[in-house]
Every structure is written in C-alpha cells, then in structure tokens.
Design a protein around this motif. Sequence first.
Motif, PDB file in Angstrom:
ATOM      1  N   ALA A  42      47.854  60.613  24.690  1.00 42.07           N
ATOM      2  CA  ALA A  42      46.506  61.028  25.080  1.00 42.07           C
ATOM      3  C   ALA A  42      46.452  62.527  25.348  1.00 42.07           C
ATOM      4  CB  ALA A  42      46.050  60.240  26.304  1.00 42.07           C
ATOM      5  N   ALA A  47      43.199  64.821  25.499  1.00 43.14           N
ATOM      6  CA  ALA A  47      42.570  64.212  26.674  1.00 43.14           C
ATOM      7  C   ALA A  47      42.788  65.108  27.885  1.00 43.14           C
ATOM      8  CB  ALA A  47      43.145  62.831  26.929  1.00 43.14           C
ATOM      9  N   ASP A  51      40.718  62.888  32.974  1.00 45.33           N
ATOM     10  CA  ASP A  51      40.282  61.611  32.397  1.00 45.33           C
ATOM     11  C   ASP A  51      41.322  60.554  32.755  1.00 45.33           C
ATOM     12  OD1 ASP A  51      39.213  59.550  30.965  1.00 45.33           O
ATOM     13  OD2 ASP A  51      38.812  60.739  29.170  1.00 45.33           O
ATOM     14  N   LEU A  54      42.855  57.611  30.734  1.00 40.74           N
ATOM     15  CA  LEU A  54      43.762  57.882  29.620  1.00 40.74           C
ATOM     16  C   LEU A  54      45.095  58.476  30.043  1.00 40.74           C
ATOM     17  CD1 LEU A  54      41.234  59.373  27.029  1.00 40.74           C
ATOM     18  CD2 LEU A  54      42.039  57.010  27.216  1.00 40.74           C
ATOM     19  N   VAL A  55      45.160  59.044  31.254  1.00 41.69           N
ATOM     20  CA  VAL A  55      46.373  59.777  31.619  1.00 41.69           C
ATOM     21  C   VAL A  55      47.002  59.323  32.940  1.00 41.69           C
ATOM     22  CG1 VAL A  55      45.557  61.816  30.373  1.00 41.69           C
ATOM     23  CG2 VAL A  55      45.120  61.640  32.836  1.00 41.69           C
ATOM     24  N   LEU A  63      44.590  54.707  23.926  1.00 42.62           N
ATOM     25  CA  LEU A  63      43.769  55.093  22.786  1.00 42.62           C
ATOM     26  C   LEU A  63      44.188  54.291  21.550  1.00 42.62           C
ATOM     27  CD1 LEU A  63      43.660  58.963  23.223  1.00 42.62           C
ATOM     28  CD2 LEU A  63      41.711  57.397  23.402  1.00 42.62           C
ATOM     29  N   SER A 214      41.923  63.818  17.934  1.00 45.51           N
ATOM     30  CA  SER A 214      41.213  64.742  18.823  1.00 45.51           C
ATOM     31  C   SER A 214      39.710  64.663  18.611  1.00 45.51           C
ATOM     32  CB  SER A 214      41.691  66.179  18.582  1.00 45.51           C
ATOM     33  OG  SER A 214      43.033  66.356  18.968  1.00 45.51           O
ATOM     34  N   LEU A 217      37.471  62.132  20.596  1.00 48.26           N
ATOM     35  CA  LEU A 217      37.078  62.341  21.996  1.00 48.26           C
ATOM     36  C   LEU A 217      35.632  62.819  22.109  1.00 48.26           C
ATOM     37  CD1 LEU A 217      40.398  63.933  23.321  1.00 48.26           C
ATOM     38  CD2 LEU A 217      39.708  61.529  23.360  1.00 48.26           C
ATOM     39  N   GLU A 221      31.968  60.647  23.201  1.00 40.84           N
ATOM     40  CA  GLU A 221      30.964  61.165  24.142  1.00 40.84           C
ATOM     41  C   GLU A 221      29.582  61.176  23.511  1.00 40.84           C
ATOM     42  OE1 GLU A 221      30.233  65.136  26.932  1.00 40.84           O
ATOM     43  OE2 GLU A 221      32.069  64.923  25.760  1.00 40.84           O
ATOM     44  N   HIS A 226      33.387  54.918  25.507  1.00 41.79           N
ATOM     45  CA  HIS A 226      34.712  55.333  25.958  1.00 41.79           C
ATOM     46  C   HIS A 226      35.602  55.500  24.728  1.00 41.79           C
ATOM     47  CE1 HIS A 226      38.627  55.261  27.922  1.00 41.79           C
ATOM     48  NE2 HIS A 226      38.005  55.439  29.077  1.00 41.79           N
ATOM     49  N   PRO A 227      36.460  56.529  24.657  1.00 39.46           N
ATOM     50  CA  PRO A 227      37.305  56.715  23.478  1.00 39.46           C
ATOM     51  C   PRO A 227      38.197  55.514  23.175  1.00 39.46           C
ATOM     52  CG  PRO A 227      37.537  58.569  24.990  1.00 39.46           C
ATOM     53  CD  PRO A 227      36.614  57.603  25.636  1.00 39.46           C
TER      54      PRO A 227
END
Length: 275
Positions: A42, A47, A51, A54-55, A63, A214, A217, A221, A226-227
């Motif tokens: 991510a 990301a 966020d 994701l992290v 993802l 990338s 993302l 939005e 949500h990704p």
Amino acid sequence: MSTDLTGAGSTGTELTGAAAWAGRALGERTVGYTETDAILYALAVGAPAGDLDLVFEDRLRVLPSFGLTLAQWAPDVLAEQGAFDNRAVHGSQELAVLKPLPRSGEILLNARVGEVWDKGAAAVFNVIVECEYFVATWSLFAPGFGGFGGDRGPSKSAALTEEPLGGASVQTVANQAALYRLLGDRHHIHIDPQAAERIGQKRPILHGLASLASATLPLAELAGAHPADLVQLAGRFAGVVFPGDEITVRTWEGGRFDARVGDQPVLTEGLAVFG
C-alpha cells in the motif's frame, strides 16, 4: 508435465513459433504473505500514512491489486522458458477480483498461457493467473516474434472523445520504485541508472504495475468508493512514469479512465470498477 501443442479441435496441424505457446501450463505455486507485506505494498503504490485502513494492521484492508505482485512469477516463468527475448515489454494488464484478499496467509495460484496474437512484427502473449481471489491477465508485447499467421487479436480501443466526468491526481515519490521492487519485481531498470540508460531512459523508471495501482487511489476517491472495493481493473501501458512524477487521471462513464504525466499519456484504455 507434457502439453499438447496441436491445434485444439481443428486440423491437428502442429503449431510452430510463438503459436506453440498458446495454452501451455506454467505451473502452480503457493505464495504466502504477511500483513507487513500488504502494508508495504500500500505504501509503495502511494497510500498515505493517514489512511489507516491500508497501512495499520488493526484496521487493514488489502488492496486487490496486491494480488498482481503475488502472481508476478508467472510471466517470469514464460520468459525463462524462452518464449521471447529481452525486447518484450508489458503491454497491458487486467484484473478481475473474485473476493477480498485475506490480511495474510497462503494462496494457491495456477498459471497458463492464454491466446497468442500475431501482430505481424510482434507477438502478444497473454499470461493468465487464477486463484480463488482473482483472475489476472498479463499481455506481453514481444517484437520479432510475430508473422506466424495467427489471429491479430483485438485492436486498440478508439480514443475517448467526449468530455471527462472528472479528474484527480496522485503524487508519486522519489523512493517509490525502490520500495515497490521489494515486493518481487527486482528488474534493474527500476533502481540502476545505467540499466535505465540502456533502454533509453534518463533515470530509473517506476514499475508499470505500481503506476496502475497508484492510479486506483484517486479513481476510488472520484467514484466515492474505498480503494479496497476494486472489483475490476485494466489498463494499457502507454508511457513511462519516473518516481516523483504526478499522475493525473481522468474518468468517463462506466469506470473508464486514462492517466497522464503532464501532457504525456502513461495509461490508456483504463477501466476501474468499484463494488
């Protein structure tokens, strides 16, 4: 394991050249990963640290495009078996998501060569990887391996002429390729300036799959999603992205998109659908 290289259900004539690879099994592989790997992915595709879905392991959603790093071995196997030479490039990518990836674990992947298309001066090899979570298809453009009398395959889609519905951007960072290569794609053109220079680039370039991921993302939005809710992804690689470039995406009805760096296209024929 033996593979039947005769024309399936047709004349039974033995296929030659690039056509002989169509349908060939590339094997099965069980690939494991941890929550740390999913978080690293991510971060490597842009990301932000804020966020947390994701992290941060306590809230982690993986993802879907992370699956492409788990399956990267399959096109590498085809290359190692000698289907094409080092002129081949990654032309386009597709991903169909069947269900969410777990936060960690092991996944059994099955890989095969799909259709091989004859573009005249080149062949296009489609490598398909399947598992219970996704189906991924690499299209590999191999100059010098066409001309075998096969089907040309689909043509490029017509350029989008209507006004886009929206646009957004994502900023890549200087160390993004260095991070992404830790996930498995260690090709020297993404880290070594001399290797990049040998392919005509002024400095190391970002992985195409990192650029594609990338782009999802800002696309999420724009879609109000949500990704990690991505269910379908596709894109044709049309230009290089250097770490530190800003990628701008434009969207059209039905999840269609393209991406540019400045006025140069880097992803065309894009499709990103969120559930």
